[in-house]
Design an enzyme around this catalytic site. Structure first.
Site, PDB file in Angstrom:
ATOM      1  N   GLN A   1       0.839  -1.193   0.000  1.00 13.04           N
ATOM      2  CA  GLN A   1       0.000   0.000   0.000  1.00 13.04           C
ATOM      3  C   GLN A   1       0.881   1.252   0.000  1.00 13.04           C
ATOM      4  OE1 GLN A   1      -1.948  -1.892   3.636  1.00 13.04           O
ATOM      5  NE2 GLN A   1      -3.599  -0.597   2.902  1.00 13.04           N
TER       6      GLN A   1
ATOM      7  N   HIS B   1      -1.217   1.629  -4.339  1.00 12.87           N
ATOM      8  CA  HIS B   1      -1.523   3.062  -4.266  1.00 12.87           C
ATOM      9  C   HIS B   1      -0.607   3.918  -5.141  1.00 12.87           C
ATOM     10  CE1 HIS B   1      -3.638   2.270  -0.153  1.00 12.87           C
ATOM     11  NE2 HIS B   1      -4.329   1.856  -1.178  1.00 12.87           N
TER      12      HIS B   1
END
Ligand code: ZN
Length: 250
Positions: free
Chosen positions: A102, A120
């Site tokens: 992430q 992300h």
């Protein structure tokens, strides 16, 4: 450190053919990058949705960059820590097949990991919101440091290729991660409290397919009860300890 739990984690990994890791902000905290969901102070005053959503960025890019600049400084100063290096070593010996993160800091790659799915996004490139031109981000980040707002030749705003708070994940990447999880027989979750969708739901795909689950995180997660091993300790100590044992007994 809980040596017995570390041994159990190493045993699971040695018995597995296809190990996947899922990492979050906690793995980069020892590198000096604060987890802005925790109480570090830097971001306490702003709701990320107000400044770091695509909508907010388009309305007031200057405010976004004012919010982002202190984080950028930490990101640019950060070095991979022993947790990143341990996961890179696992990939080198052929045990770790892919790493889902992430984080946008690129520290897994700098530690030597290759098969990295950055859910992300990352800070290596930026894309014009008007004409879709994609450019390397380094010169733009320099502008951001000097409080300039990077714009394309067409007049459009350049947006870093990171996923903002109201954006969907890149579809292709999501499915790559999903299929890695469905084929793994062991999943290490490291440095994430599994609170942010959709990453928080990803371990369920692995569990549905019968994979073992190892969780290394300071705070509890909603999947602790379903995990084979839970280590609530420092990732930068525990991951290298597990990898040492895996290599030692191999
Ligand atoms: Zn443009």
């Amino acid at each position: 450190m809980d040596l017995e739990a570390i041994d159990r984690a190493a045993d699971i990994m040695r018995g597995a053919r296809h190990v996947i890791a899922l990492t979050g902000a906690g793995i980069s905290v020892p590198s000096g990058i604060p987890d802005f969901r925790s109480d570090d102070g830097l971001w306490r005053h702003d709701d990320p949705m107000d400044v770091a959503s695509l909508r907010a960025f388009c309305v007031d890019p200057g405010r976004f960059y004012d919010w982002f600049r202190p984080l950028l400084e930490r990101l640019q100063a950060a070095q991979p820590n022993p947790a990143h290096l341990a996961l890179a070593a696992l990939e080198r010996v052929g045990m770790l097949k892919a790493l889902i993160t992430q984080n946008i800091d690129g520290l897994h790659q700098r530690a030597g990991s290759h098969e990295v799915y950055e859910l992300h996004g990352h800070l290596r490139s930026a894309t014009c919101l008007r004409c879709d031109r994609q450019v390397p981000a380094a010169p733009l980040l320099e502008q951001v440091r000097w409080s300039e707002i990077p714009r394309c030749g067409c007049g459009g705003l350049f947006k870093l290729d990171v996923v903002l708070f109201d954006e969907l994940l890149p579809r292709g990447l999501f499915w790559l991660a999903q299929s890695a999880l469905e084929t793994c027989d062991a999943l290490i979750v490291a440095g994430t409290a599994l609170e942010v969708a959709p990453a928080c739901e990803m371990p369920l795909a692995a569990l549905r397919h019968g994979a073992h689950l190892i969780i290394v995180n300071r705070s509890e997660t909603y999947l602790d009860e379903r995990a084979d091993v839970v280590l609530r300790e420092d990732v930068a100590e525990v991951l290298p300890a597990i990898v040492e044992r895996v290599k030692h007994k191999a």
